[in-house]
Motif scaffolding. Sequence first.
Motif, mmCIF file in Angstrom:
data_model
loop_
_atom_site.group_PDB
_atom_site.id
_atom_site.type_symbol
_atom_site.label_atom_id
_atom_site.label_comp_id
_atom_site.label_asym_id
_atom_site.label_seq_id
_atom_site.Cartn_x
_atom_site.Cartn_y
_atom_site.Cartn_z
ATOM 1 N N GLN A 54 24.947 -43.719 -4.852
ATOM 2 C CA GLN A 54 25.239 -43.172 -6.181
ATOM 3 C C GLN A 54 26.517 -43.786 -6.760
ATOM 4 O O GLN A 54 27.404 -43.096 -7.270
ATOM 5 N N VAL A 55 26.577 -45.099 -6.652
ATOM 6 C CA VAL A 55 27.674 -45.865 -7.256
ATOM 7 C C VAL A 55 27.045 -46.918 -8.165
ATOM 8 O O VAL A 55 25.856 -47.241 -8.027
ATOM 9 N N PRO A 56 27.802 -47.499 -9.112
ATOM 10 C CA PRO A 56 27.199 -48.475 -10.035
ATOM 11 C C PRO A 56 26.902 -49.821 -9.367
ATOM 12 O O PRO A 56 27.587 -50.230 -8.427
ATOM 13 N N PHE A 57 25.859 -50.470 -9.860
ATOM 14 C CA PHE A 57 25.592 -51.863 -9.512
ATOM 15 C C PHE A 57 26.136 -52.714 -10.653
ATOM 16 O O PHE A 57 25.857 -52.443 -11.824
ATOM 17 N N VAL A 58 26.920 -53.746 -10.328
ATOM 18 C CA VAL A 58 27.527 -54.605 -11.350
ATOM 19 C C VAL A 58 26.923 -56.005 -11.237
ATOM 20 O O VAL A 58 26.989 -56.630 -10.174
#
Length: 568
Positions: free
Chosen positions: A62-66
Amino acid sequence: MARPEKFRLGEILVQQGLLSNDQLNKALELQKATGKKLGRVFVEAGYVSERQISEAIARQLQVPFVDLKFFNVKPEVVRVLPEAQARRFRSLVLEDRGDSYLVGMVDPIDIFAYDELTRLLNKDITLAVVTESDVLMVIDRIYRRTEEIKNLSQALEQDLGSDAFDLAALGLTTQGTEDAPVVRLLQSIFEDAMQVRASDIHIEPQEGKLQIRFRIDGVMHLQTEADVKIATALVLRLKLMSGLDISEKRLPQDGRFNMRLRNQQVDVRISTMPTQYGESVVMRLLVQSGAMISLEKLGMPPAMLERFRKLIHRPSGMVLVTGPTGSGKTTTLYAALAELNSPANKIITVEDPVEYRLPGITQVQVNEKIDLDFSRVLRSVLRHDPDIVLVGEMRDHETAQIGLRAAMTGHLVLSTLHTNDAVSTPIRLVDMGVPRFMVGTSLLGVVAQRLVRTICESCAEPYTPLPYEREWLKLELKDEVDAHRYLRGRGCQHCNGSGYLGRIGVYELLEMSEPLIEAASHHEPTHFVKVARQALGRETMRRHSVDLVLAGRVTIAEAMRICNQFED
């Protein structure tokens, strides 16, 4: 941010529907056999892409993909983390948020890496997930050695002092003097060239200055300028490394040496030439540990690739690949060899130099210093009962004639020739003194190619063609020019402001059909040209260039630039 919890990557990919249990079990067996990381095994087996893995990890944590291709990376922020640690932990500092850093990690569940990054940065960390290939690309771009090269050049200049200098102190008399200024300077130049994917390094003494330039994607870029006094030291060191005569400064010399850079074996071909202000040096960098490219990845249109495949699987005859130096001819031939390479085929190559190393084939290095030229080696090769012969280049009448005779007597011969296009190649062979009947009966086909720069994906934007570009497009598209959308690269940090990143091939293939074989025997070259152009039809390099423009891969200006190389 709290430490990320560990999980099993394979199970997560199965849960998210990206992988089957059967694929997971096969990958686990491959991992045991190879020792590679499981994610790398998934990608190499073709089960999932690198991006799919990163996005799955981001969803799980539940963290962003960059996507770094479209992220505005700030060099001063990235450099907060030293290069060695950025490479080691496959991590990048993306944003400074005051009381914390946004850090992109390839493997965010690596607890040791997380703890080390927290200690090194001395701030809280907010995690994002990034792909490994994008991280390495950004690291290579951000951690350039430009300032280091400039400082080392100045240090070498100070050490030289006057024109009379101590060769031993500069590391020019022994190969092992790693701390000598000239050695450290050359090491930095080579490492920087590798980081920016340079194919050539040019060391050029000018009036009052030394110019060092890199060729990247076929275009020259200035790396640095230094005092011309250091040119002699650089050239002497390079001559020692390549076994050249350091006392000879009046004649051109050619040599080669190997070195290891960034865990890759690099073959360096060096050529020196006396100029008005000193000796100019050009070095071509050939990475030996790079994976061999497959025919599918060359960029040939599918229909042309199928025809090319049929030609190289013929039991006898000659297939030529033509184009100027640096157009990817050898890469195309080795992609063909990689497909033909099997225990059932005896393959021998005759090259100057051997650019790629393929297991299972016999490779011969030409050495003209001892009269071991192409024609002499080729005569000997035919006594070794080969099925397939690769000749690095058809340089003269004798080599061409021996090669074509071999093609007539049951061998498949692959080679290169310097011509502008496919149509002019059979005529060039006749001009070299090869009998017309031999060209007609032995030559199977000719591939002509060029390399064009591709648009940088990170800064691609819509583009309206200029009037002269519209006229050029009309040659292929007629009245449909306005029915298509065109792109160009605006220029960004990912492409160093050029708007281009990487290259792709443009091709045309001329097969020697019955009408062409008859035309090749005609004494008037214009007759053959007319028949050959009819045979090519619209499947020309120009048409392929326009197709790449329409696909948004290439700019109109770049397509025109390449086409002007072979069009009158």
